[in-house]
Write a protein that holds these residues in place. Structure first.
Motif, short mmCIF file in Angstrom:
data_model
loop_
_atom_site.label_atom_id
_atom_site.label_comp_id
_atom_site.label_asym_id
_atom_site.label_seq_id
_atom_site.Cartn_x
_atom_site.Cartn_y
_atom_site.Cartn_z
N UNK A 182 23.19 -1.26 45.31
CA UNK A 182 22.32 -2.43 45.33
C UNK A 182 21.01 -2.09 46.03
N UNK A 183 21.09 -1.34 47.11
CA UNK A 183 19.87 -0.94 47.83
C UNK A 183 18.95 -0.10 46.95
N UNK A 184 19.53 0.74 46.11
CA UNK A 184 18.72 1.57 45.22
C UNK A 184 17.93 0.69 44.24
N UNK A 185 18.57 -0.35 43.73
CA UNK A 185 17.89 -1.27 42.82
C UNK A 185 16.75 -1.98 43.56
N UNK A 186 17.02 -2.48 44.75
CA UNK A 186 16.01 -3.20 45.53
C UNK A 186 14.83 -2.29 45.85
N UNK A 187 15.12 -1.06 46.18
CA UNK A 187 14.06 -0.11 46.54
C UNK A 187 13.11 0.16 45.38
N UNK A 188 13.55 -0.06 44.17
CA UNK A 188 12.73 0.22 42.99
C UNK A 188 11.92 -0.97 42.48
N UNK A 189 12.04 -2.11 43.14
CA UNK A 189 11.26 -3.29 42.71
C UNK A 189 9.78 -2.99 42.98
N UNK A 190 8.95 -3.02 41.94
CA UNK A 190 7.53 -2.69 42.14
C UNK A 190 6.76 -3.76 42.91
N UNK A 191 5.67 -3.35 43.47
CA UNK A 191 4.75 -4.23 44.19
C UNK A 191 4.27 -5.34 43.24
N UNK A 192 4.26 -6.59 43.73
CA UNK A 192 3.80 -7.71 42.92
C UNK A 192 4.86 -8.29 42.00
N UNK A 193 6.08 -7.79 42.09
CA UNK A 193 7.20 -8.27 41.28
C UNK A 193 8.33 -8.69 42.20
N UNK A 194 9.24 -9.53 41.69
CA UNK A 194 10.40 -9.97 42.47
C UNK A 194 11.66 -9.86 41.62
N UNK A 195 12.78 -9.84 42.31
CA UNK A 195 14.09 -9.83 41.65
C UNK A 195 14.95 -10.84 42.39
N UNK A 196 15.86 -11.49 41.69
CA UNK A 196 16.75 -12.45 42.36
C UNK A 196 17.93 -11.69 42.96
N UNK A 197 18.60 -12.34 43.89
CA UNK A 197 19.79 -11.75 44.50
C UNK A 197 20.81 -11.41 43.41
N UNK A 198 21.01 -12.33 42.49
CA UNK A 198 21.98 -12.12 41.42
C UNK A 198 21.58 -11.01 40.46
N UNK A 199 20.28 -10.94 40.11
CA UNK A 199 19.82 -9.89 39.21
C UNK A 199 19.96 -8.51 39.83
N UNK A 200 19.71 -8.41 41.14
CA UNK A 200 19.86 -7.12 41.82
C UNK A 200 21.31 -6.65 41.79
N UNK A 201 22.23 -7.57 42.05
CA UNK A 201 23.65 -7.21 42.01
C UNK A 201 24.07 -6.83 40.58
N UNK A 202 23.61 -7.59 39.60
CA UNK A 202 23.95 -7.32 38.21
C UNK A 202 23.42 -5.96 37.77
N UNK A 203 22.19 -5.64 38.16
CA UNK A 203 21.59 -4.36 37.78
C UNK A 203 22.34 -3.19 38.40
N UNK A 204 22.95 -3.41 39.55
CA UNK A 204 23.72 -2.36 40.21
C UNK A 204 25.13 -2.27 39.65
N UNK A 205 25.48 -3.20 38.76
CA UNK A 205 26.80 -3.15 38.13
C UNK A 205 27.80 -4.13 38.69
N UNK A 206 27.32 -5.13 39.41
CA UNK A 206 28.21 -6.11 40.03
C UNK A 206 27.78 -7.53 39.67
N UNK A 207 27.96 -7.94 38.41
CA UNK A 207 27.54 -9.28 38.01
C UNK A 207 28.29 -10.36 38.79
N UNK A 208 27.57 -11.42 39.13
CA UNK A 208 28.18 -12.53 39.86
C UNK A 208 28.37 -12.26 41.34
N UNK A 209 27.73 -11.23 41.87
CA UNK A 209 27.92 -10.86 43.28
C UNK A 209 26.62 -10.94 44.06
N UNK A 210 25.94 -12.08 43.97
CA UNK A 210 24.65 -12.24 44.66
C UNK A 210 24.78 -12.04 46.16
#
Length: 130
Positions: A7-35
């Motif tokens: 999850x930290x790897x996904x968060x670290x890659x969020x570009x400047x000027x963009x946002x990600x939701x708690x749920x989207x970050x977990x889903x992108x890391x392979x853990x859907x529904x784990x906000x």
């Protein structure tokens, strides 16, 4: 790689000027529904761009001075707000499937799209007639 590290790897890659939701970050890391897993990952990751993670719908979930700081940091990056929420239509970041490929545990969805709204649905099951 540990669950929180994914999850930290996904968060670290969020570009400047963009946002990600708690749920989207977990889903992108392979853990859907784990906000809540994203919240735990942020608690131990001081070097992460924590201000780029928002609640569903662009809501700033932090209260008090922390919430004000998050808004200020996002505004400094050019993020626009409407009604106290981030304009997700302009600033939502959705990682490409290849960006996090290999991070998801076996059997987990490896990509998702901003086009899908609402609850994720599983496969249709046959209906038994009685």
């Amino acid at each position: 790689m540990s669950t929180l590290a994914r999850v930290r790897l996904v968060i670290a890659r969020v570009p400047r000027g963009r946002v990600i939701t708690y749920g989207d970050a977990a889903r992108a890391a392979g853990f859907p529904g784990a906000a809540r897993l994203t919240v735990r990952a942020l608690q131990g990751g001081a070097e992460l761009p924590w201000h780029r993670v928002v609640a569903a719908g662009g809501r700033i979930a932090l209260t008090g001075i922390e919430g004000q700081e998050q808004c200020l940091r996002l505004r400094m990056e050019g993020v626009k707000f409407q009604g106290g929420r981030v304009r997700m239509d302009l600033h939502r970041w959705v990682p490409r499937a290849g960006l996090v490929r290999g991070l998801a545990p076996a059997g987990a969805a490896r990509e998702f799209s901003v086009e899908r709204r609402g609850r994720q649905r599983g496969p249709k099951l046959p209906v038994k007639s009685t």
